[in-house]
Design a protein around this motif. Structure first.
Motif, PDB file in Angstrom:
ATOM      1  N   UNK A  85      73.431  -7.180  41.752  1.00 57.83           N
ATOM      2  CA  UNK A  85      73.612  -6.293  40.557  1.00 57.83           C
ATOM      3  C   UNK A  85      73.137  -7.145  39.257  1.00 57.83           C
ATOM      4  N   UNK A  86      73.522  -8.365  39.552  1.00 55.87           N
ATOM      5  CA  UNK A  86      72.997  -9.495  38.492  1.00 55.87           C
ATOM      6  C   UNK A  86      71.510  -9.391  38.448  1.00 55.87           C
ATOM      7  N   UNK A  87      70.981  -9.686  39.686  1.00 54.34           N
ATOM      8  CA  UNK A  87      69.589  -9.779  39.699  1.00 54.34           C
ATOM      9  C   UNK A  87      68.806  -8.390  39.330  1.00 54.34           C
ATOM     10  N   UNK A  88      69.190  -7.291  39.664  1.00 50.51           N
ATOM     11  CA  UNK A  88      68.697  -5.936  39.188  1.00 50.51           C
ATOM     12  C   UNK A  88      68.609  -6.030  37.761  1.00 50.51           C
ATOM     13  N   UNK A  89      69.896  -6.369  37.142  1.00 47.92           N
ATOM     14  CA  UNK A  89      69.913  -6.351  35.473  1.00 47.92           C
ATOM     15  C   UNK A  89      68.800  -7.312  34.835  1.00 47.92           C
ATOM     16  N   UNK A  90      68.964  -8.595  35.468  1.00 48.74           N
ATOM     17  CA  UNK A  90      68.257  -9.672  34.637  1.00 48.74           C
ATOM     18  C   UNK A  90      66.871  -9.571  35.031  1.00 48.74           C
ATOM     19  N   UNK A  91      66.529  -9.034  36.365  1.00 46.02           N
ATOM     20  CA  UNK A  91      65.088  -9.116  36.725  1.00 46.02           C
ATOM     21  C   UNK A  91      64.546  -7.738  37.178  1.00 46.02           C
ATOM     22  N   UNK A  92      64.671  -6.618  36.502  1.00 47.86           N
ATOM     23  CA  UNK A  92      64.371  -5.129  37.077  1.00 47.86           C
ATOM     24  C   UNK A  92      63.177  -5.251  37.375  1.00 47.86           C
ATOM     25  N   UNK A  93      63.037  -4.449  38.698  1.00 45.01           N
ATOM     26  CA  UNK A  93      61.694  -3.975  39.552  1.00 45.01           C
ATOM     27  C   UNK A  93      61.039  -3.057  38.586  1.00 45.01           C
ATOM     28  N   UNK A  94      59.706  -3.026  38.846  1.00 42.90           N
ATOM     29  CA  UNK A  94      58.688  -1.978  38.111  1.00 42.90           C
ATOM     30  C   UNK A  94      58.794  -0.844  38.962  1.00 42.90           C
TER      31      UNK A  94
END
Length: 287
Positions: A85-94
């Motif tokens: 979840x942290x990764x998705x928030x900090x580095x959202x995918x296009x």
């Protein structure tokens, strides 16, 4: 949803739940104005500067490296689901323009046939935002007749928080409610631009104090299996194990199945429920 605000609130909520003694830091005896670790303590544990961590906690995750996120996740004692979840928030995918996250989902005929063939096993198909896309006959007898529910209300979160009969059905309703919100949070991190999700969260926040409190806690989890205790109005108490099966070609779809321990009272109750059918069972009705 505001991705930066979500990142900021998530990091603050995870930091607030830790105490110095939890991570091997001295207390120093100083009174703390806010619960949990201070920013400088978390930065020390993660091996980054206080200024860098402060920028990240303020929602500025631009150009943050995977290594730094991993270090912060370890310092915060995040679970695998929380780290994702942290990764998705900090580095959202296009997002792909051809397939937006909120595309309309339908049940393939073969999937419905599969559920229908699962005699003795209640099953339903979940899509994005925990939308209920389909059920088999025993699933409807156990959880309620899907055909009687307006399409806009065929959603697990709406039913759990807004349908009183569902509160009566789940003997561990508080646990179920927490799980539902946690899964929605995980989805929100992957699809922050989903307008239907924003509408769902807004509706539930207005109509349910309990949902609003749980949503503000930023709890994130992904439970693929477990045990549920239910109290059905016809067959009484059941203890059922559940399994969540993902589809390789569409990870937004989940087939959820329930089964009882062979030879148990719950297995006999399921058999009776199956023999009576949806109409005769007078299953708990959705609104």
């Amino acid at each position: 949803m505001d991705q930066r605000a979500e990142l900021s609130e998530f990091l603050r909520s995870r930091r607030a739940r830790l105490k110095p003694e939890d991570v091997g830091l001295p207390e120093h005896g100083r009174a703390r104005r806010v619960p949990g670790l201070r920013r400088e303590e978390l930065a020390q544990l993660a091996g980054v500067s206080v200024a860098y961590y402060t920028r990240l906690e303020q929602g500025n995750g631009r150009n943050v490296s995977t290594e730094v996120l991993d270090a912060i996740a370890r310092a915060l004692r995040l679970t695998d689901a929380e780290q994702a979840h942290l990764t998705h928030l900090a580095k959202p995918k296009t997002k792909k323009k051809r397939q937006p996250a909120w595309r309309t989902q339908k049940v393939r005929a073969d999937v419905q046939h599969l559920m229908d063939a699962m005699e003795g096993v209640p099953a339903y198909l979940l899509g994005q935002r925990l939308d209920i896309l389909g059920m088999n006959r025993l699933g409807q007898a156990l959880f309620g007749d899907l055909a009687s529910v307006p399409p806009a209300e065929r959603n697990v979160a709406r039913q759990v928080f807004l349908n009183p009969t569902q509160r009566e059905l789940y003997m561990d309703w508080e646990c179920k409610a927490t799980e539902v919100v946690s899964v929605l949070r995980l989805y929100a991190g992957c699809s922050p631009d989903d307008p239907q999700l924003s509408a769902l969260v807004g509706e539930l926040s207005v109509k349910s104090d309990e949902f609003r409190t749980l949503w503000a806690a930023h709890t994130v989890t992904e439970k693929g299996h477990g045990v549920k205790r239910l109290h059905h109005p016809v067959v009484g108490e059941l203890t059922l194990s559940y399994e969540t099966l993902k589809f390789p070609d569409d990870h937004d779809l989940s087939l959820v199945t329930f089964h009882a321990e062979p030879g148990s009272a719950s297995a006999e109750s399921l058999r009776l429920l199956a023999s009576w059918g949806v109409d005769a069972a007078a299953a708990p009705q959705h609104r």
